[in-house]
Design a protein around this motif. Structure first.
Motif, PDB file in Angstrom:
ATOM      1  N   MET A 229     -24.562  -5.453  22.044  1.00  0.00           N
ATOM      2  CA  MET A 229     -24.895  -5.706  23.450  1.00  0.00           C
ATOM      3  C   MET A 229     -26.029  -4.802  23.928  1.00  0.00           C
ATOM      4  O   MET A 229     -26.290  -3.741  23.354  1.00  0.00           O
ATOM      5  N   GLN A 230     -26.709  -5.234  25.006  1.00  0.00           N
ATOM      6  CA  GLN A 230     -27.767  -4.446  25.619  1.00  0.00           C
ATOM      7  C   GLN A 230     -27.160  -3.398  26.551  1.00  0.00           C
ATOM      8  O   GLN A 230     -25.982  -3.461  26.903  1.00  0.00           O
TER       9      GLN A 230
ATOM     10  N   GLY B 114     -35.930   2.158  19.358  1.00  0.00           N
ATOM     11  CA  GLY B 114     -36.218   0.739  19.286  1.00  0.00           C
ATOM     12  C   GLY B 114     -35.114  -0.123  18.736  1.00  0.00           C
ATOM     13  O   GLY B 114     -35.334  -1.284  18.408  1.00  0.00           O
ATOM     14  N   SER B 115     -33.908   0.420  18.611  1.00  0.00           N
ATOM     15  CA  SER B 115     -32.787  -0.363  18.094  1.00  0.00           C
ATOM     16  C   SER B 115     -31.528  -0.019  18.876  1.00  0.00           C
ATOM     17  O   SER B 115     -31.526   0.840  19.745  1.00  0.00           O
ATOM     18  N   ARG B 116     -30.466  -0.703  18.548  1.00  0.00           N
ATOM     19  CA  ARG B 116     -29.173  -0.431  19.179  1.00  0.00           C
ATOM     20  C   ARG B 116     -28.257   0.366  18.261  1.00  0.00           C
ATOM     21  O   ARG B 116     -27.045   0.402  18.449  1.00  0.00           O
TER      22      ARG B 116
END
Length: 248
Positions: free
Chosen positions: A197-198, A231-233
């Motif tokens: 999820m963001q 730049g990633s989760r």
């Protein structure tokens, strides 16, 4: 605190051009599958000689599975990907009540209609079961019934924990609880997690602003509790003992 209030932005609702009942079209997707095989999350969705019970459904990012108020004719088991269930208020605020991950069963309602909207966080595969056939399915396959019951009890426990989190915990405590929970549910080693999820979803789940979520994660990284991948989760839990103290 400065910034917009929790969830004060449009809810992502990438509906399909035509809203049809969830399981009515596309026979290639809706092939029948055995209940026990599907609940084990098997990649093979068909098994000769078993009672077929479920219908596979594939969703793309942002696609709506069902909307609040839709008839609750089906319940679902997540095979891959992740689903959020949320409620959109009249002023545009959104509350995400839960994230459903592989193995979770959701959509069984006490009433005739769904109380929340369900949307895919990314590409997802589910199996749908007719609610009217639940008794028949559990009688024919007790293992199916046991797994449905176990999953629903876990959902109830998480809902109770979430109620406590929203009512009593600080922002740092909320984020620590969330990271530990996601790591236990997603990660194979419990120390690295790829969040599906963001940050906006996290904010609407925890009752925070997205700015608070970002500041808290940055603070945790500076303190050495976690490591964030630019730049990633991806999140590495570097000091789980300290996170657990916040979660207590």
């Amino acid at each position: 605190m400065a910034g917009r209030p929790p969830g004060a932005y449009p809810c992502v609702r990438h509906r399909q051009p035509s809203r049809e009942p969830a399981m009515h079209t596309n026979s290639a997707i809706h092939a029948r599958v055995p209940a026990a095989v599907a609940l084990r999350g098997a990649a093979n969705m068909q098994h000769p000689g078993t009672v077929t019970a479920g219908q596979p459904r594939m969703l793309t990012k942002g696609e709506e599975l069902f909307a609040e108020g839709d008839p609750a004719e089906y319940f679902y088991k997540v095979v891959s990907g992740a689903i959020r269930t949320c409620k959109l208020l009249s002023d545009g605020r959104r509350q995400i009540d839960a994230f459903h991950l592989p193995g979770d069963v959701f959509g069984l309602e006490a009433g005739a209609d769904h109380r929340f909207t369900a949307e895919a966080l990314g590409d997802a595969t589910l199996v749908a079961y007719r609610r009217s056939r639940l008794s028949e399915l559990t009688a024919a396959d007790p293992a199916f019934g046991n797994q449905v019951l176990a999953s629903m009890m876990k959902c109830l426990g998480r809902a109770q924990d979430h109620m406590l989190l929203l009512g009593r915990k600080t922002a740092h405590e909320k984020i620590a609880t969330f990271l530990l929970d996601m790591a236990s549910r997603i990660s194979s080693d419990d120390e690295h997690v790829e969040l599906p999820m963001q940050r906006s979803d996290i904010a609407d789940h925890l009752g925070l602003t997205i700015e608070t979520v970002s500041r808290t994660l940055t603070c945790f990284a500076r303190q050495g509790l976690i490591r964030l991948q630019a730049g990633s989760r991806s999140v590495d839990l570097c000091n789980k003992a300290a996170l657990r103290r916040l979660d207590a």
